[in-house]
Design a protein around this motif. Structure first.
Motif, PDB file in Angstrom:
ATOM      1  N   ASP A   1       4.145  -0.714   1.240  1.00  0.00           N
ATOM      2  CA  ASP A   1       3.147  -0.074   0.460  1.00  0.00           C
ATOM      3  C   ASP A   1       2.494  -1.122  -0.652  1.00  0.00           C
ATOM      4  OD1 ASP A   1       1.374   1.864  -0.530  1.00  0.00           O
ATOM      5  OD2 ASP A   1       2.845   3.305  -0.074  1.00  0.00           O
ATOM      6  N   ASP A   2       1.744  -0.627  -1.718  1.00  0.00           N
ATOM      7  CA  ASP A   2       1.197  -1.396  -2.726  1.00  0.00           C
ATOM      8  C   ASP A   2       2.190  -1.862  -3.521  1.00  0.00           C
ATOM      9  OD1 ASP A   2      -0.750  -2.701  -3.952  1.00  0.00           O
ATOM     10  OD2 ASP A   2      -1.857  -0.952  -4.716  1.00  0.00           O
ATOM     11  N   VAL A   3       1.862  -3.048  -3.992  1.00  0.00           N
ATOM     12  CA  VAL A   3       2.820  -3.884  -5.069  1.00  0.00           C
ATOM     13  C   VAL A   3       3.465  -2.726  -6.139  1.00  0.00           C
ATOM     14  CG1 VAL A   3       1.855  -5.994  -4.513  1.00  0.00           C
ATOM     15  CG2 VAL A   3       0.971  -4.638  -6.704  1.00  0.00           C
ATOM     16  N   ASN A   4       2.781  -1.816  -6.570  1.00  0.00           N
ATOM     17  CA  ASN A   4       3.140  -1.087  -7.783  1.00  0.00           C
ATOM     18  C   ASN A   4       4.113   0.270  -7.120  1.00  0.00           C
ATOM     19  OD1 ASN A   4       0.954   0.156  -6.720  1.00  0.00           O
ATOM     20  ND2 ASN A   4       0.024   0.728  -8.742  1.00  0.00           N
ATOM     21  N   ILE A   5       4.010   0.378  -5.676  1.00  0.00           N
ATOM     22  CA  ILE A   5       4.820   1.679  -5.387  1.00  0.00           C
ATOM     23  C   ILE A   5       6.272   1.324  -4.590  1.00  0.00           C
ATOM     24  CG2 ILE A   5       4.712   3.272  -3.656  1.00  0.00           C
ATOM     25  CD1 ILE A   5       1.455   3.089  -3.922  1.00  0.00           C
ATOM     26  N   PRO A   6       7.197   1.848  -5.272  1.00  0.00           N
ATOM     27  CA  PRO A   6       8.475   1.407  -4.590  1.00  0.00           C
ATOM     28  C   PRO A   6       8.661   2.214  -3.283  1.00  0.00           C
ATOM     29  CG  PRO A   6       8.539   3.159  -6.536  1.00  0.00           C
ATOM     30  CD  PRO A   6       7.185   2.741  -6.561  1.00  0.00           C
TER      31      PRO A   6
END
Length: 421
Positions: A279-284
């Motif tokens: 996923d996106d860089v800010n989604i764990p």
């Protein structure tokens, strides 16, 4: 792909008899077409006739179906041809097959009564007419999904029969709205049937969607998990085999998920190839709470390659974007390839809203960049037809039968020349 110059090892035959070259070439061709073709008969025919030769009947279970192409990046129909028709509908998948998809991709969720359905969001609000069904007005709920509270109507609160009464609609207002209200939600089994009924071999690419949430809200008998039911369905319809095995090529499938624990769990249930979505860089990660930077590290790629054959990242994380201009690509593709992992980025869309300025509002420029400069191995696209057209213009498909015909004609021409020399 076998070609005349390398079918008989090319220059190694300099100074060897022409008869040996022809015989050896025909043998390689026989091996290419089928493992049990009577070689002696082929050799006899080659010697006795200068007329064009044609391949013997195939030994495939369905000899009339054109095989999956494997020589260029895979065209993955993201939720079907959903740039034209509402996503995850039967019509969207059939359109994608018509337009040339190698794989049709879907998201698998579960209903209240445990049926597996093709639907992207855990809630029904954005792509169905649920708000117009007053009989379901009391079903609105608020659930925590991946650490975010979401309010709406959720698939897990409806039976399959109830969900079948809803109708699908386009997600984006700038896309064609004429098909809104025409199609219903389909089941995982119905999706599989669409692929198996295609006139050529078409692969499937189902996602184990939101497994943490589904396993919390839906229970199956015998203590089975969502992942168990997912794999059971694939096995029921004959999907098996490791990547590029004969079994896999007969019925190709990739299993994808953002949840690494699900992929590791099902590795003990099936040897079908799996793909880890990022996923996106800010989604764990939803199940292990790992950061983007951790799961894209060399150490993690070295770990996860034991369970998956590839990675599916969001494309804007691979090539950074600033002011709607792409910048220098990261080294992610190269690092993945070192680990023998494929890279299938998502999602390619034709509209100017999604195209970066570098591509001059031309999706073919974007395809060219990602295929020929970045070097990816597959592309998730909302517009199957445009990717297919681009690939046909730049690297056209020749089926095994077409290629064999051309090779046999060349062999026959050689024989004719030798007979009359």
């Amino acid at each position: 792909m076998i070609r005349l110059q390398n079918a008989g090892k090319g220059k190694e035959y300099v100074g060897t008899s022409n008869a040996f070259i022809i015989a050896q070439t025909v043998i390689y061709l026989a091996m290419y077409l089928t493992g049990i073709v009577p070689f002696i008969f082929l050799l006899l025919v080659a010697w006795c006739s200068a007329r064009p030769l044609y391949p013997l009947p195939s030994r495939r279970n369905d000899r009339n179906k054109r095989p999956l192409q494997t020589f260029r990046p895979f065209n993955i129909a993201h939720r079907g041809s959903n740039g034209e028709i509402p996503e995850e509908s039967a019509a969207a998948y059939m359109k994608a097959i018509e337009e040339g998809a190698d794989f049709i991709e879907t998201d698998i969720l579960a209903t209240k009564d445990g049926s597996l359905i093709c639907f992207h969001d855990v809630n029904l609000d954005d792509t169905t007419d649920i708000v117009h069904h007053k009989e379901f007005a009391n079903r609105k709920r608020t659930y925590e999904v991946q650490a975010v509270n979401i309010t709406g109507y959720f698939t897990v609160d409806f039976t399959l029969e109830e969900l079948k009464s809803l109708r699908l609609k386009q997600r984006y207002p700038f896309r064609d709205q004429q098909y809104n209200g025409m199609f219903s939600i389909i089941t995982f089994e119905e999706f599989i049937s669409i692929a198996l009924d295609a006139p050529r071999v078409v692969g499937i690419y189902p996602e184990i969607k939101n497994p943490v949430f589904i396993n919390q809200r839906v229970k199956w008998s015998g203590g089975k998990k969502y992942e168990d039911k997912f794999v059971e369905t694939l096995k029921k319809y004959g999907y098996k085999g490791s990547y590029m095995s004969k079994e896999w090529l007969k019925q190709p499938a990739f299993i994808q998920s953002f949840a690494p624990t699900s992929l590791i769990y099902i590795s003990n249930l099936t040897n079908l190839p799996k793909l880890f979505l990022i996923d996106d860089v800010n989604i764990p990660t939803q199940d292990t709470n790992q950061s983007y930077w951790e799961i894209t590290s060399d150490n993690y790629l070295d770990f996860i390659k034991e369970y998956v054959v590839g990675i599916g990242p969001w494309k804007d994380n691979m090539v950074p974007v600033s002011g709607n201009y792409i910048e220098t690509p990261s080294d992610f593709v190269a690092r993945a390839h070192v680990q023998n992992l494929q890279v299938h980025p998502y999602t390619f869309r034709n509209e100017n809203e999604f195209l970066h300025f570098n591509f001059s509002e031309d999706p073919y420029n974007e395809y060219d960049y990602w295929i020929n400069k970045v070097g990816v191995d597959g592309l998730f696209t909302d517009f199957t037809g445009s990717l297919h057209q681009f690939q046909e213009w730049t690297s056209p498909f020749l089926s095994r039968e077409e290629d064999a015909h051309k090779l046999l004609d060349k062999i026959a021409l050689l024989i004719s020349k030798f007979k009359h020399a």
